[in-house]
Motif scaffolding. Structure first.
Motif, short mmCIF file in Angstrom:
data_model
loop_
_atom_site.label_atom_id
_atom_site.label_comp_id
_atom_site.label_asym_id
_atom_site.label_seq_id
_atom_site.Cartn_x
_atom_site.Cartn_y
_atom_site.Cartn_z
N ILE A 1 0.83 -1.18 0.00
CA ILE A 1 0.00 0.00 0.00
C ILE A 1 0.86 1.23 0.00
CG2 ILE A 1 -1.89 1.16 1.13
CD1 ILE A 1 -2.21 -1.81 0.43
N ARG A 2 0.50 2.14 -0.78
CA ARG A 2 1.24 3.39 -0.84
C ARG A 2 0.33 4.48 -0.28
NH1 ARG A 2 3.21 -1.13 -2.45
NH2 ARG A 2 1.50 -1.80 -3.65
N THR A 3 -0.26 5.28 -1.15
CA THR A 3 -1.25 6.25 -0.71
C THR A 3 -2.61 5.66 -0.99
OG1 THR A 3 0.20 8.09 -1.18
CG2 THR A 3 -2.14 8.55 -1.10
N PHE A 4 -3.51 5.77 -0.05
CA PHE A 4 -4.81 5.13 -0.18
C PHE A 4 -5.82 6.14 -0.68
CE2 PHE A 4 -3.67 1.24 1.86
CZ PHE A 4 -2.52 1.62 2.50
N VAL A 5 -6.18 6.01 -1.92
CA VAL A 5 -7.12 6.93 -2.54
C VAL A 5 -8.48 6.27 -2.55
CG1 VAL A 5 -7.65 8.25 -4.60
CG2 VAL A 5 -5.28 7.78 -4.01
N SER A 6 -9.48 6.98 -2.10
CA SER A 6 -10.81 6.39 -2.06
C SER A 6 -11.30 6.12 -3.45
CB SER A 6 -11.79 7.32 -1.34
OG SER A 6 -11.41 7.50 0.01
N VAL B 1 -9.56 -4.39 -3.06
CA VAL B 1 -8.96 -3.19 -2.48
C VAL B 1 -9.86 -2.00 -2.77
CG1 VAL B 1 -6.60 -4.07 -2.75
CG2 VAL B 1 -7.61 -2.67 -4.57
N GLN B 2 -9.52 -0.85 -2.22
CA GLN B 2 -10.13 0.43 -2.60
C GLN B 2 -8.99 1.43 -2.78
OE1 GLN B 2 -13.69 1.96 -0.60
NE2 GLN B 2 -13.84 0.02 0.52
N SER B 3 -8.57 1.62 -4.02
CA SER B 3 -7.45 2.53 -4.27
C SER B 3 -7.42 2.95 -5.73
CB SER B 3 -6.13 1.83 -3.91
OG SER B 3 -5.05 2.73 -3.98
N GLY B 4 -7.38 4.25 -5.97
CA GLY B 4 -7.26 4.77 -7.33
C GLY B 4 -8.38 4.36 -8.25
N GLY B 5 -9.57 4.13 -7.71
CA GLY B 5 -10.71 3.69 -8.51
C GLY B 5 -10.75 2.20 -8.73
N SER B 6 -9.75 1.47 -8.28
CA SER B 6 -9.70 0.02 -8.45
C SER B 6 -10.30 -0.69 -7.24
CB SER B 6 -8.26 -0.45 -8.64
OG SER B 6 -8.18 -1.86 -8.68
N ASP C 1 -8.80 -1.80 -13.58
CA ASP C 1 -9.78 -0.73 -13.81
C ASP C 1 -9.52 0.51 -12.97
OD1 ASP C 1 -11.20 -2.33 -15.66
OD2 ASP C 1 -12.24 -3.34 -14.01
N ALA C 2 -8.25 0.86 -12.79
CA ALA C 2 -7.91 2.07 -12.05
C ALA C 2 -8.23 3.31 -12.88
CB ALA C 2 -6.43 2.07 -11.67
N GLU C 3 -8.32 4.45 -12.22
CA GLU C 3 -8.61 5.70 -12.90
C GLU C 3 -7.49 6.07 -13.87
OE1 GLU C 3 -8.81 8.13 -9.49
OE2 GLU C 3 -10.87 7.55 -8.94
N ALA C 4 -7.83 6.81 -14.89
CA ALA C 4 -6.83 7.26 -15.87
C ALA C 4 -5.76 8.10 -15.17
CB ALA C 4 -7.51 8.10 -16.96
N GLY C 5 -4.51 7.82 -15.48
CA GLY C 5 -3.40 8.55 -14.88
C GLY C 5 -2.90 7.99 -13.57
N TYR C 6 -3.61 6.99 -13.02
CA TYR C 6 -3.20 6.37 -11.76
C TYR C 6 -2.11 5.33 -12.02
CZ TYR C 6 -3.62 3.71 -7.38
OH TYR C 6 -3.38 3.08 -6.19
N ASP C 7 -1.07 5.32 -11.20
CA ASP C 7 0.01 4.33 -11.33
C ASP C 7 -0.50 3.01 -10.76
OD1 ASP C 7 2.31 2.90 -11.50
OD2 ASP C 7 3.49 4.15 -10.15
N ALA C 8 -0.94 2.11 -11.64
CA ALA C 8 -1.69 0.93 -11.20
C ALA C 8 -0.85 -0.30 -10.93
CB ALA C 8 -2.76 0.58 -12.25
N ASP C 9 0.44 -0.27 -11.23
CA ASP C 9 1.21 -1.50 -11.05
C ASP C 9 2.51 -1.24 -10.30
OD1 ASP C 9 2.60 -0.16 -13.01
OD2 ASP C 9 2.98 -1.95 -14.22
N GLY C 10 3.15 -2.34 -9.89
CA GLY C 10 4.41 -2.23 -9.18
C GLY C 10 5.01 -3.59 -8.90
N TRP C 11 6.29 -3.60 -8.58
CA TRP C 11 7.03 -4.81 -8.22
C TRP C 11 7.41 -4.76 -6.75
CZ3 TRP C 11 8.19 -9.16 -11.03
CH2 TRP C 11 7.95 -9.11 -12.42
N GLU C 12 7.40 -5.93 -6.10
CA GLU C 12 7.89 -6.05 -4.73
C GLU C 12 8.85 -7.23 -4.64
OE1 GLU C 12 4.60 -6.35 -2.05
OE2 GLU C 12 3.86 -4.34 -2.48
#
Length: 250
Positions: free
Chosen positions: A2-7, A96-101, A131-142
């Motif tokens: 989790i990074r920043t939690f956007v409703s 989850v609930q983040s970035g529209g996803s 299905d994240a909002e346009a412009g949202y950084d939707a992916d990442g590696w851990e």
């Protein structure tokens, strides 16, 4: 994770999650009553290489912060393991609930050797929020490394995790956590953990949790756990919570 939690859109209603919990209990009862499948059946070795998990909880907590807007969630995974038990890989999902996803999918692979009485686990996970909002950084590696050891009923684990570019507004982060555990009997286990997250693009914080896991059957388990952080002023996702979870492995 989790990074920043956007409703985003509202979480799934409680009714579907309650239905999933009921289905998990029914499936566990059915599997316990069903006769064992002969191991020499055609294809049984291939099936035995895979394990599956489905579950639900009252809050999706990762690194002691909520990924589901402090609401209920569901999760599942399929894991392939090599015959020698050293390698594993597979897909998974969680709500989850983040970035529209509302759904985060993942694909993981790992290597888990044992040496000098210690168990090691090194893995890489790719995560993508659908299905994240346009412009949202939707992916990442851990990338994660674990080292653990058990002595009698006592156990301990050290975890170090790094992401060069996490989903959401968070860029890189490092997570370090220490955990201790105790097996009270064959079915009841308790653990407590403290971790520190340093990140770019979101607050640094320390989080902790403590709880117990009880195996209702060989396949069905429940977990009750208290979570808290020192970052409550940064948002609801960092506030304390008592979380219940149920998981079915098959």
């Amino acid at each position: 994770m989790i990074r920043t939690f956007v409703s985003g859109p509202a979480a799934p209603a409680a009714a579907p999650i309650a239905a999933l919990v009921a289905a998990l209990i029914a499936a566990s009862a059915a599997s316990a009553a069903a006769p064992a499948v002969a191991q020499d059946e055609p294809g049984s070795a291939a099936r035995d290489a895979w394990t599956f998990e489905l579950g639900a909880g009252t809050d999706n907590r990762s690194k002691n912060a909520s990924k589901s807007g402090n609401d209920g969630y569901a999760f599942g995974s399929a894991t392939w393991e090599s015959a020698d038990g050293l390698f594993y890989a597979g897909p998974g999902f969680e709500t989850v609930q983040s970035g529209g996803s509302n759904v985060e999918a993942e694909l993981s692979a790992g290597y888990q050797p044992e040496a000098f009485g210690y168990q090691f686990d090194f893995n890489a996970v790719y995560k993508y929020r659908l299905d994240a909002e346009a412009g949202y950084d939707a992916d990442g590696w851990e990338f994660t490394g674990n080292v653990s050891r058990a002595v009698g009923p006592a156990s301990a684990r050290l975890q170090v995790q790094y992401s060069p570019d996490a989903a959401g507004s968070t860029r890189s982060f490092t997570w370090v956590e220490g955990q201790v555990g105790w097996d009270f009997d064959d079915r009841l286990n308790g653990t407590a953990a403290v971790g520190r997250r340093e990140q770019v693009g979101a607050p640094d914080y320390t989080g902790w949790n403590a709880g117990v896991t009880y195996a209702l059957t060989d396949a069905l388990s429940v977990d009750l756990r208290y979570y808290d952080t020192d970052a409550e002023t940064f948002g609801e996702q960092y506030k304390q919570a008592l979380v219940a979870m149920i998981a079915y492995d098959f």
